[in-house]
Design a protein around this motif. Structure first.
Motif, mmCIF file in Angstrom:
data_model
loop_
_atom_site.group_PDB
_atom_site.id
_atom_site.type_symbol
_atom_site.label_atom_id
_atom_site.label_comp_id
_atom_site.label_asym_id
_atom_site.label_seq_id
_atom_site.Cartn_x
_atom_site.Cartn_y
_atom_site.Cartn_z
ATOM 1 N N PRO A 1 0.840 -1.202 0.000
ATOM 2 C CA PRO A 1 0.000 0.000 0.000
ATOM 3 C C PRO A 1 0.875 1.252 0.000
ATOM 4 O O PRO A 1 1.899 1.317 0.685
ATOM 5 N N GLN B 1 -4.143 2.702 -0.939
ATOM 6 C CA GLN B 1 -4.553 1.979 0.261
ATOM 7 C C GLN B 1 -5.933 1.350 0.091
ATOM 8 O O GLN B 1 -6.167 0.195 0.484
ATOM 9 N N GLU B 2 -6.864 2.086 -0.523
ATOM 10 C CA GLU B 2 -8.220 1.573 -0.696
ATOM 11 C C GLU B 2 -8.237 0.321 -1.577
ATOM 12 O O GLU B 2 -8.924 -0.665 -1.278
ATOM 13 N N TYR C 1 -5.633 -1.711 -2.102
ATOM 14 C CA TYR C 1 -4.917 -2.754 -1.374
ATOM 15 C C TYR C 1 -5.848 -3.440 -0.374
ATOM 16 O O TYR C 1 -5.882 -4.676 -0.280
ATOM 17 N N ASP C 2 -6.629 -2.643 0.353
ATOM 18 C CA ASP C 2 -7.564 -3.208 1.334
ATOM 19 C C ASP C 2 -8.641 -4.037 0.636
ATOM 20 O O ASP C 2 -9.074 -5.073 1.151
ATOM 21 N N SER C 3 -9.080 -3.590 -0.539
ATOM 22 C CA SER C 3 -10.102 -4.317 -1.285
ATOM 23 C C SER C 3 -9.576 -5.673 -1.740
ATOM 24 O O SER C 3 -10.289 -6.683 -1.671
ATOM 25 N N ARG D 1 -7.159 -7.412 -0.290
ATOM 26 C CA ARG D 1 -7.045 -8.254 0.910
ATOM 27 C C ARG D 1 -8.395 -8.848 1.277
ATOM 28 O O ARG D 1 -8.499 -10.042 1.598
ATOM 29 N N LYS D 2 -9.429 -8.011 1.230
ATOM 30 C CA LYS D 2 -10.768 -8.477 1.603
ATOM 31 C C LYS D 2 -11.245 -9.563 0.641
ATOM 32 O O LYS D 2 -11.811 -10.580 1.061
ATOM 33 N N ASN E 1 -9.036 -11.867 7.436
ATOM 34 C CA ASN E 1 -8.427 -10.703 6.792
ATOM 35 C C ASN E 1 -7.317 -10.095 7.634
ATOM 36 O O ASN E 1 -6.425 -9.413 7.115
ATOM 37 N N GLY E 2 -7.349 -10.333 8.927
ATOM 38 C CA GLY E 2 -6.302 -9.792 9.789
ATOM 39 C C GLY E 2 -5.089 -10.704 9.902
ATOM 40 O O GLY E 2 -4.103 -10.366 10.566
ATOM 41 N N THR F 1 -0.849 -10.610 4.247
ATOM 42 C CA THR F 1 0.162 -9.570 4.021
ATOM 43 C C THR F 1 1.417 -10.167 3.426
ATOM 44 O O THR F 1 1.988 -9.632 2.468
#
Length: 363
Positions: A44, A57-58, A60-62, A64-65, A75-76, A81
């Motif tokens: 990210p 970042q948005e 990257y988070d998408s 991962r989800k 997801n955590g 990662t």
């Protein structure tokens, strides 16, 4: 002489590394730059532009989800990662595998060709001719290298298209075999989670020819060259007819207790040419078994009857009516019955379920 049984899941040593590296430092830098473009490390925000592909970042988070949902991983979890930020060449096994391929598996002409291309791309003059910029390939950012590889793929020049296919395939194949995270993302365990492999295989009688300077004479009625699915059926049928049959194969026998091997071990021990067979124009890749049992050993005993469209093509296009006859269907049914082929009680992993669901939707 049958091989000594090995414990389930035990590691079988890989061939020793070449005494001298088949690539010099500049050549390896170019190859690593290509592979890390094909299999980039996603981060990210800003990162190391030479080895990392930056994502907002948005986004990257998408990603991962989405991965967490398709792979059923929290997801955590740090695994996600590590997977996203992994680059293929960071794994020592990746570099070792490439070195074994170039020095031990490729024919000398192909190996020399790879070294030649990598040397050209490490110079300013060569970079200009192949990429349109005087900056050597390893010094370009990942985003710039992506555009170059995409340009090669769509080039009118066959050489560039071939380079893109060859290097892309090379990177993907060896990353699949050496990635420490991908099997968990795919839900592809080292050892199957259902069933239990047999500890004792069929008691084959192998002939051990003693060392000597004179020819060894062996008498038999029939010699079957190759122990794969076709050879095995032929040997069985002829033996049932009362003939003395000998099956010869150029590779080794691994008892069920030694299987399954890891992806990396299997590539070296039970696949032809390390699992990398390319056509001359690099458009076709063939993964062929090279072990006692051939394709029947390496393909998890997946047993599919020849499809109707294929049988009709063989019959009508090539004048072989046997393949659309009831006799051929009877032969297929006999083999499947003899092998105990079935489809019940086989739980599929996520990857297989996606393929099955897609096939059903396509009819």
């Amino acid at each position: 002489m049958a091989g000594t049984p090995i414990s389930l899941g035990a590691s079988i040593p890989l061939p020793p590394l070449p005494k001298q590296d088949p690539l010099n430092q500049s050549q390896w830098a170019v190859l690593a730059a290509i592979v890390d473009t094909v299999i980039p490390s996603f981060v990210p925000g800003k990162g190391n532009y030479l080895i990392q592909h930056p994502l907002p970042q948005e986004q990257y988070d998408s990603v991962r989800k989405s991965l967490a949902t398709t792979s059923s991983i929290d997801n955590g979890d740090g695994l996600l990662t590590r997977y996203l930020q992994e680059n293929a060449t960071a794994q020592p096994e990746f570099k070792d595998s490439i070195f074994r391929l170039i020095s031990q598996q490729l024919d000398p002409a192909a190996a020399a060709g790879i070294r030649g291309i990598l040397s050209i791309l490490s110079t300013r003059a060569g970079a200009l001719a192949f990429t349109g910029t005087t900056t050597p390939f390893p010094q370009l950012s990942i985003l710039e290298r992506e555009k170059i590889l995409q340009g090669w793929a769509n080039s009118r020049i066959p050489l560039f298209r071939g380079l893109q296919r060859s290097f892309t395939s090379l990177g993907k194949v060896y990353w699949l075999r050496t990635s420490p995270t991908l099997p968990y993302i795919l839900g592809y365990p080292r050892i199957p989670t259902h069933g239990a492999p047999a500890q004792d295989g069929y008691p084959f009688q192998f002939i051990q020819i003693p060392p000597g300077s004179t020819p060894e004479t062996i008498e038999t009625d029939v010699v079957i060259v190759g122990s794969g699915c076709g050879g095995a059926v032929a040997a069985h049928t002829l033996a049932q007819a009362g003939l003395k049959v000998m099956v010869v194969d150029k590779s080794y026998y691994y008892s069920p207790a030694a299987l399954p091997l890891s992806e990396l071990e299997a590539a070296h021990h039970i696949f032809e040419n390390g699992g990398v067979h390319m056509s001359d124009d690099a458009t076709i890749s063939v993964v062929a078994g090279m072990a006692w049992g051939g394709g029947g050993t390496v393909n998890w005993s997946a047993s599919l009857q020849t499809l109707g469209p294929v049988r009709r093509e063989w019959s009508h296009k090539f004048g072989l009516p046997y393949f659309t006859s009831s006799d051929f269907q009877s032969d297929l049914d006999y083999v499947c019955d003899r092998m105990g082929v079935g489809k019940s009680d086989i739980p599929h992993n996520k990857t297989n379920r996606v393929l099955l669901d897609g096939a059903r939707k396509l009819g």
